[in-house]
Design a protein around this motif. Structure first.
Motif, PDB file in Angstrom:
ATOM      1  N   VAL A 106       0.845  -1.197   0.000  1.00 42.69           N
ATOM      2  CA  VAL A 106       0.000   0.000   0.000  1.00 42.69           C
ATOM      3  C   VAL A 106       0.880   1.247   0.000  1.00 42.69           C
ATOM      4  CG1 VAL A 106      -1.713   1.284   1.331  1.00 42.69           C
ATOM      5  CG2 VAL A 106      -1.854  -1.201   1.191  1.00 42.69           C
ATOM      6  N   GLU A 107       0.488   2.230  -0.822  1.00 42.79           N
ATOM      7  CA  GLU A 107       1.290   3.460  -0.910  1.00 42.79           C
ATOM      8  C   GLU A 107       1.195   4.237   0.407  1.00 42.79           C
ATOM      9  OE1 GLU A 107       0.577   5.889  -4.347  1.00 42.79           O
ATOM     10  OE2 GLU A 107       1.885   7.475  -3.584  1.00 42.79           O
ATOM     11  N   LEU A 108       2.368   4.571   0.951  1.00 43.70           N
ATOM     12  CA  LEU A 108       2.436   5.216   2.255  1.00 43.70           C
ATOM     13  C   LEU A 108       3.039   6.603   2.094  1.00 43.70           C
ATOM     14  CD1 LEU A 108       1.738   4.031   5.019  1.00 43.70           C
ATOM     15  CD2 LEU A 108       4.122   3.421   5.302  1.00 43.70           C
ATOM     16  N   LYS A 109       2.405   7.606   2.702  1.00 42.49           N
ATOM     17  CA  LYS A 109       2.995   8.946   2.690  1.00 42.49           C
ATOM     18  C   LYS A 109       3.468   9.261   4.107  1.00 42.49           C
ATOM     19  CE  LYS A 109       1.420  12.759   0.375  1.00 42.49           C
ATOM     20  NZ  LYS A 109       1.416  13.391  -0.930  1.00 42.49           N
ATOM     21  N   LEU A 110       4.716   9.722   4.231  1.00 44.35           N
ATOM     22  CA  LEU A 110       5.313   9.938   5.552  1.00 44.35           C
ATOM     23  C   LEU A 110       5.392  11.426   5.871  1.00 44.35           C
ATOM     24  CD1 LEU A 110       8.249   7.393   5.234  1.00 44.35           C
ATOM     25  CD2 LEU A 110       6.022   7.032   6.278  1.00 44.35           C
ATOM     26  N   TYR A 111       4.996  11.782   7.087  1.00 51.31           N
ATOM     27  CA  TYR A 111       4.974  13.179   7.504  1.00 51.31           C
ATOM     28  C   TYR A 111       5.865  13.391   8.729  1.00 51.31           C
ATOM     29  CZ  TYR A 111       1.025  13.533   4.385  1.00 51.31           C
ATOM     30  OH  TYR A 111       0.240  13.517   3.273  1.00 51.31           O
ATOM     31  N   GLY A 112       6.319  14.623   8.887  1.00 50.54           N
ATOM     32  CA  GLY A 112       7.162  14.952  10.031  1.00 50.54           C
ATOM     33  C   GLY A 112       6.371  15.037  11.321  1.00 50.54           C
ATOM     34  N   THR A 113       5.142  15.587  11.260  1.00 51.34           N
ATOM     35  CA  THR A 113       4.317  15.699  12.464  1.00 51.34           C
ATOM     36  C   THR A 113       2.920  15.144  12.196  1.00 51.34           C
ATOM     37  OG1 THR A 113       3.350  17.838  11.931  1.00 51.34           O
ATOM     38  CG2 THR A 113       5.478  17.869  13.070  1.00 51.34           C
ATOM     39  N   GLN A 114       2.218  14.791  13.283  1.00 46.78           N
ATOM     40  CA  GLN A 114       0.866  14.264  13.151  1.00 46.78           C
ATOM     41  C   GLN A 114      -0.085  15.348  12.631  1.00 46.78           C
ATOM     42  OE1 GLN A 114       0.141  11.038  13.503  1.00 46.78           O
ATOM     43  NE2 GLN A 114      -1.965  11.428  12.905  1.00 46.78           N
ATOM     44  N   ASP A 115       0.169  16.607  13.000  1.00 49.74           N
ATOM     45  CA  ASP A 115      -0.688  17.706  12.528  1.00 49.74           C
ATOM     46  C   ASP A 115      -0.680  17.802  11.006  1.00 49.74           C
ATOM     47  OD1 ASP A 115      -1.622  18.422  14.982  1.00 49.74           O
ATOM     48  OD2 ASP A 115      -0.183  20.050  15.296  1.00 49.74           O
ATOM     49  N   GLU A 116       0.484  17.548  10.398  1.00 51.42           N
ATOM     50  CA  GLU A 116       0.561  17.586   8.931  1.00 51.42           C
ATOM     51  C   GLU A 116      -0.220  16.424   8.307  1.00 51.42           C
ATOM     52  OE1 GLU A 116       4.904  19.784   8.381  1.00 51.42           O
ATOM     53  OE2 GLU A 116       4.818  17.613   8.513  1.00 51.42           O
ATOM     54  N   VAL A 117      -0.242  15.290   9.012  1.00 55.25           N
ATOM     55  CA  VAL A 117      -1.026  14.153   8.526  1.00 55.25           C
ATOM     56  C   VAL A 117      -2.498  14.550   8.470  1.00 55.25           C
ATOM     57  CG1 VAL A 117      -1.611  11.729   8.890  1.00 55.25           C
ATOM     58  CG2 VAL A 117       0.622  12.563   9.608  1.00 55.25           C
ATOM     59  N   TYR A 118      -2.984  15.200   9.545  1.00 56.16           N
ATOM     60  CA  TYR A 118      -4.387  15.632   9.576  1.00 56.16           C
ATOM     61  C   TYR A 118      -4.678  16.616   8.446  1.00 56.16           C
ATOM     62  CZ  TYR A 118      -4.377  13.734  14.355  1.00 56.16           C
ATOM     63  OH  TYR A 118      -4.273  12.927  15.449  1.00 56.16           O
ATOM     64  N   LEU A 119      -3.764  17.585   8.256  1.00 57.95           N
ATOM     65  CA  LEU A 119      -3.959  18.597   7.208  1.00 57.95           C
ATOM     66  C   LEU A 119      -4.161  17.938   5.845  1.00 57.95           C
ATOM     67  CD1 LEU A 119      -1.310  21.408   7.924  1.00 57.95           C
ATOM     68  CD2 LEU A 119      -3.794  21.651   7.903  1.00 57.95           C
ATOM     69  N   ASP A 120      -3.340  16.929   5.560  1.00 59.61           N
ATOM     70  CA  ASP A 120      -3.427  16.325   4.235  1.00 59.61           C
ATOM     71  C   ASP A 120      -4.618  15.387   4.092  1.00 59.61           C
ATOM     72  OD1 ASP A 120      -1.650  17.595   2.688  1.00 59.61           O
ATOM     73  OD2 ASP A 120      -0.303  15.906   2.352  1.00 59.61           O
ATOM     74  N   LEU A 121      -5.105  14.825   5.213  1.00 59.02           N
ATOM     75  CA  LEU A 121      -6.331  14.032   5.116  1.00 59.02           C
ATOM     76  C   LEU A 121      -7.494  14.988   4.837  1.00 59.02           C
ATOM     77  CD1 LEU A 121      -7.792  11.284   5.361  1.00 59.02           C
ATOM     78  CD2 LEU A 121      -8.310  11.901   7.717  1.00 59.02           C
ATOM     79  N   ALA A 122      -7.529  16.107   5.568  1.00 54.77           N
ATOM     80  CA  ALA A 122      -8.595  17.091   5.379  1.00 54.77           C
ATOM     81  C   ALA A 122      -8.564  17.634   3.955  1.00 54.77           C
ATOM     82  CB  ALA A 122      -8.457  18.224   6.392  1.00 54.77           C
ATOM     83  N   ALA A 123      -7.359  17.793   3.392  1.00 54.88           N
ATOM     84  CA  ALA A 123      -7.236  18.323   2.039  1.00 54.88           C
ATOM     85  C   ALA A 123      -7.544  17.260   0.991  1.00 54.88           C
ATOM     86  CB  ALA A 123      -5.823  18.865   1.825  1.00 54.88           C
ATOM     87  N   GLY A 124      -7.606  15.999   1.411  1.00 60.67           N
ATOM     88  CA  GLY A 124      -7.930  14.938   0.464  1.00 60.67           C
ATOM     89  C   GLY A 124      -6.733  14.406  -0.298  1.00 60.67           C
ATOM     90  N   ARG A 125      -5.525  14.662   0.198  1.00 61.48           N
ATOM     91  CA  ARG A 125      -4.351  14.134  -0.504  1.00 61.48           C
ATOM     92  C   ARG A 125      -4.099  12.671  -0.152  1.00 61.48           C
ATOM     93  NH1 ARG A 125      -1.636  19.342   0.419  1.00 61.48           N
ATOM     94  NH2 ARG A 125      -1.554  20.420  -1.571  1.00 61.48           N
ATOM     95  N   VAL A 126      -4.588  12.252   1.009  1.00 59.49           N
ATOM     96  CA  VAL A 126      -4.493  10.838   1.366  1.00 59.49           C
ATOM     97  C   VAL A 126      -5.907  10.311   1.594  1.00 59.49           C
ATOM     98  CG1 VAL A 126      -2.184  10.934   2.368  1.00 59.49           C
ATOM     99  CG2 VAL A 126      -4.147  11.411   3.806  1.00 59.49           C
ATOM    100  N   ASP A 127      -6.092   8.991   1.401  1.00 58.60           N
ATOM    101  CA  ASP A 127      -7.423   8.419   1.523  1.00 58.60           C
ATOM    102  C   ASP A 127      -7.744   8.047   2.956  1.00 58.60           C
ATOM    103  OD1 ASP A 127      -8.148   8.293  -1.356  1.00 58.60           O
ATOM    104  OD2 ASP A 127      -6.306   7.112  -1.414  1.00 58.60           O
ATOM    105  N   ALA A 128      -6.718   7.654   3.698  1.00 60.10           N
ATOM    106  CA  ALA A 128      -6.930   7.300   5.101  1.00 60.10           C
ATOM    107  C   ALA A 128      -5.644   7.554   5.859  1.00 60.10           C
ATOM    108  CB  ALA A 128      -7.342   5.829   5.227  1.00 60.10           C
ATOM    109  N   ILE A 129      -5.760   7.672   7.171  1.00 58.47           N
ATOM    110  CA  ILE A 129      -4.568   7.866   7.989  1.00 58.47           C
ATOM    111  C   ILE A 129      -4.636   6.897   9.158  1.00 58.47           C
ATOM    112  CG2 ILE A 129      -4.273  10.280   7.353  1.00 58.47           C
ATOM    113  CD1 ILE A 129      -5.613  11.088   9.952  1.00 58.47           C
ATOM    114  N   MET A 130      -3.487   6.599   9.739  1.00 58.59           N
ATOM    115  CA  MET A 130      -3.490   5.745  10.912  1.00 58.59           C
ATOM    116  C   MET A 130      -2.724   6.421  12.028  1.00 58.59           C
ATOM    117  SD  MET A 130      -2.214   1.899  11.580  1.00 58.59           S
ATOM    118  CE  MET A 130      -3.338   0.791  12.429  1.00 58.59           C
ATOM    119  N   GLN A 131      -3.296   6.384  13.231  1.00 61.29           N
ATOM    120  CA  GLN A 131      -2.650   6.950  14.396  1.00 61.29           C
ATOM    121  C   GLN A 131      -3.329   6.404  15.646  1.00 61.29           C
ATOM    122  OE1 GLN A 131      -4.719   9.196  12.343  1.00 61.29           O
ATOM    123  NE2 GLN A 131      -6.068   7.995  13.655  1.00 61.29           N
ATOM    124  N   ASP A 132      -2.849   6.828  16.769  1.00 61.52           N
ATOM    125  CA  ASP A 132      -3.460   6.444  18.028  1.00 61.52           C
ATOM    126  C   ASP A 132      -4.934   6.871  18.032  1.00 61.52           C
ATOM    127  OD1 ASP A 132      -3.027   5.670  20.975  1.00 61.52           O
ATOM    128  OD2 ASP A 132      -4.074   7.590  21.051  1.00 61.52           O
TER     129      ASP A 132
END
Lengths: 251, 270
Positions: free
Chosen positions: A150-176
């Motif tokens: 599965v294609e994985l996109k790596l971010y420096g901070t969790q906040d950036e992960v949220y930003l890109d999910l909200a923007a629709g650049r990733v289909d799903a995210i995984m975290q605590d």
């Protein structure tokens, strides 16, 4: 010349003595609600409150240092701080480099996607999807171990992960799961998103909960902090902090 | 220090090198396309000149990392943009694909810039940035062209357009070469900003290795070494190009011999 030398030695001794009473703690600052950077640049959150409670218990003062997640273990090893209190899961891989106290909370990992997402969490369901995770986390290990294609996109901070999910650049995210709920789903930007799939707590990837990281040689500090966690659990301090952030017990 | 990590993950670093190289090359190419008209517009003045000056001022006045961040995380905040074709090409272009082209799947939409993709955001930001710097380099070189050279060209009966194309620009580019070589190296190093918007370039790979093995130096040092090697090759190439195009300016002694990087080294008299 001699005088400056004496002054220098004295200043080293004084700062040395002072640091015996302060515990330098590495925290992160971009992982709500566990650690958040406020507008003034200070850190606050569950991790920070726990750190301060533990320091109180040990009769020390905490000096919280905001540290990049990427470099937080090296920072500990290089003695830029003496303990990591940053929601770090106790995993075998990390134990090769540092030591951990007993856990101070334990919550499972979960996926988040748009609430109308029509795929399921499986190798087939995620085939043409992009998943976002923070770099160097148990979630990266989990994805690489369980879903290597599965294609994985790596971010420096969790906040950036949220930003890109909200923007629709990733289909799903995984975290605590707690971080995802409090830090994203309950916020404005998390509208239209929801947990997808089950809870994951695989010891091989997710370890035994979040612990406090210390250097391997600092055995005394490790036992002192473990005892302090035990103590704040018993004297109600932990419950008080827990209630400030969550409506259920996360230990 | 454990440099086995770099060898163990040589494939990741190879992908990183490829990402850095083609990101840099494409940005420099598009940057050049922007820079030439911008430089001429700045020389000529007028409204176009003011716009060109404004553009150069804006992009030279702000750090590349800020421009990249604003483009990637900033624009994505606006729903208007997320709903437009700037964000994602229409689906019929995304579905027009050639499968198994050299083992890749290539779609028409891959060639259309979209703000959804980190890759295009990096290309757009880097191109605009490089365009501004190169425009400023070119403007200086164009301005310093000896008057006589242009007068001679006009006296030969060349039209204004011919003068610009055949005399003014080639002459300026020659003189701008050493500075342009510098800009190429800056762009190569500047492209490491791509790693903050999730692209796995050389630095991105280094950071991933660091994070994966909880180390501080191995990933960065491997990345630094790779940047050093590429820079070394670029310096070598630019020396060769300069030697060729600036031959008429080479006033070294006939007895001069070639030193490292093809520099001419004067041999002391015996």
């Amino acid at each position: 010349m001699k005088r400056t030398f004496v002054a220098a030695v004295a200043s080293i001794l004084i700062t040395g003595a002072a640091s015996a009473e302060t515990l330098k703690v590495c925290a992160e600052g971009a992982y709500p609600p566990f650690s958040v950077t406020t507008e003034s640049g200070a850190l606050e959150g569950f991790d920070i409150d726990i750190a301060n409670a533990l320091c109180d218990e040990l009769g020390m003062t905490c000096e919280i240092q905001a540290t990049e997640w990427d470099g937080i273990i090296p920072a500990l090893l290089e003695k830029k701080c003496d303990a990591i209190i940053a929601s770090m899961s106790i995993t075998e891989e990390r134990k090769k480099r540092i030591d951990f106290t007993t856990k101070y909370y334990n919550t499972p990992a979960k996926f988040i996607a748009a609430d109308d997402a029509d795929f399921e969490i499986s190798a087939d369901g995620l085939e043409d999807k992009i998943i976002g995770v923070q770099r160097g986390t148990i979630h990266q290990d989990f994805m690489e171990g369980e879903y290597p294609d599965v294609e994985l996109k790596l971010y420096g901070t969790q906040d950036e992960v949220y930003l890109d999910l909200a923007a629709g650049r990733v289909d799903a995210i995984m975290q605590d799961s707690i971080a995802g709920k409090e830090g994203f789903l309950d916020q404005d930007q998390g509208k239209g998103f929801a947990f997808i799939g089950g809870s994951y707590s695989v010891p091989k990837y997710h370890g035994d909960g979040a612990g406090i990281g210390v250097r391997k040689e600092d055995k005394a500090l490790k036992y002192a902090l473990s005892a302090a966690i035990e103590a704040i659990l018993k004297n109600g301090q932990y419950g008080f902090i827990n209630a400030k952030y969550f409506d259920f017990h996360i230990y | 220090m454990n440099f086995d990590l770099a060898f163990k993950h040589w494939d990741l670093f190879a992908q990183g090198v490829w990402m850095t190289l083609h990101l840099t090359a494409l940005s420099l190419f598009i940057g050049m396309m922007i820079a030439v008209p911008t430089a001429f517009a700045m020389l000529r003045g007028g409204i176009a000149g003011n716009v060109a000056h404004g553009y150069v001022y804006l992009f030279r006045g702000t750090p590349l990392i800020v421009q990249t961040y604003l483009l990637y995380y900033g624009l994505s905040q606006f729903e208007v943009i997320r709903d437009s074709w700037f964000w994602r090409p229409p689906s019929y272009l995304r579905k027009a694909c050639v499968e198994d082209f050299l083992y890749w799947k290539i779609c028409v939409s891959d060639f259309i810039p979209s703000l959804r993709s980190a890759w295009w955001c990096a290309v757009i930001a880097f191109s605009l940035n490089s365009g501004a710097y190169v425009a400023e380099i070119l403007r200086g070189a164009l301005k310093n062209t000896p008057k006589g050279e242009l007068e001679a060209a006009r006296a030969m009966g060349l039209t204004d357009k011919q003068v610009r194309k055949l005399i003014h620009l080639p002459s300026a580019i020659r003189r701008a070469l050493p500075q342009y070589g510098n800009e190429v190296i800056f762009m190569l190093h500047g492209s490491s900003v791509a790693s903050v918007i999730t692209l796995q370039d050389i630095l991105g790979t280094g950071r991933t290795i660091n994070a994966k093995y909880y180390v501080a130096y191995e990933g960065f040092l491997s990345a630094a070494f790779l940047y050093l090697c590429i820079t070394y090759i670029l310096v070598f190439l630019f020396r060769a190009v300069e030697r060729h195009y600036l031959k008429h300016l080479n006033i070294a002694e006939p007895s001069a011999k070639r030193g490292w990087f093809g520099r001419t080294v004067a041999v002391p008299a015996r």
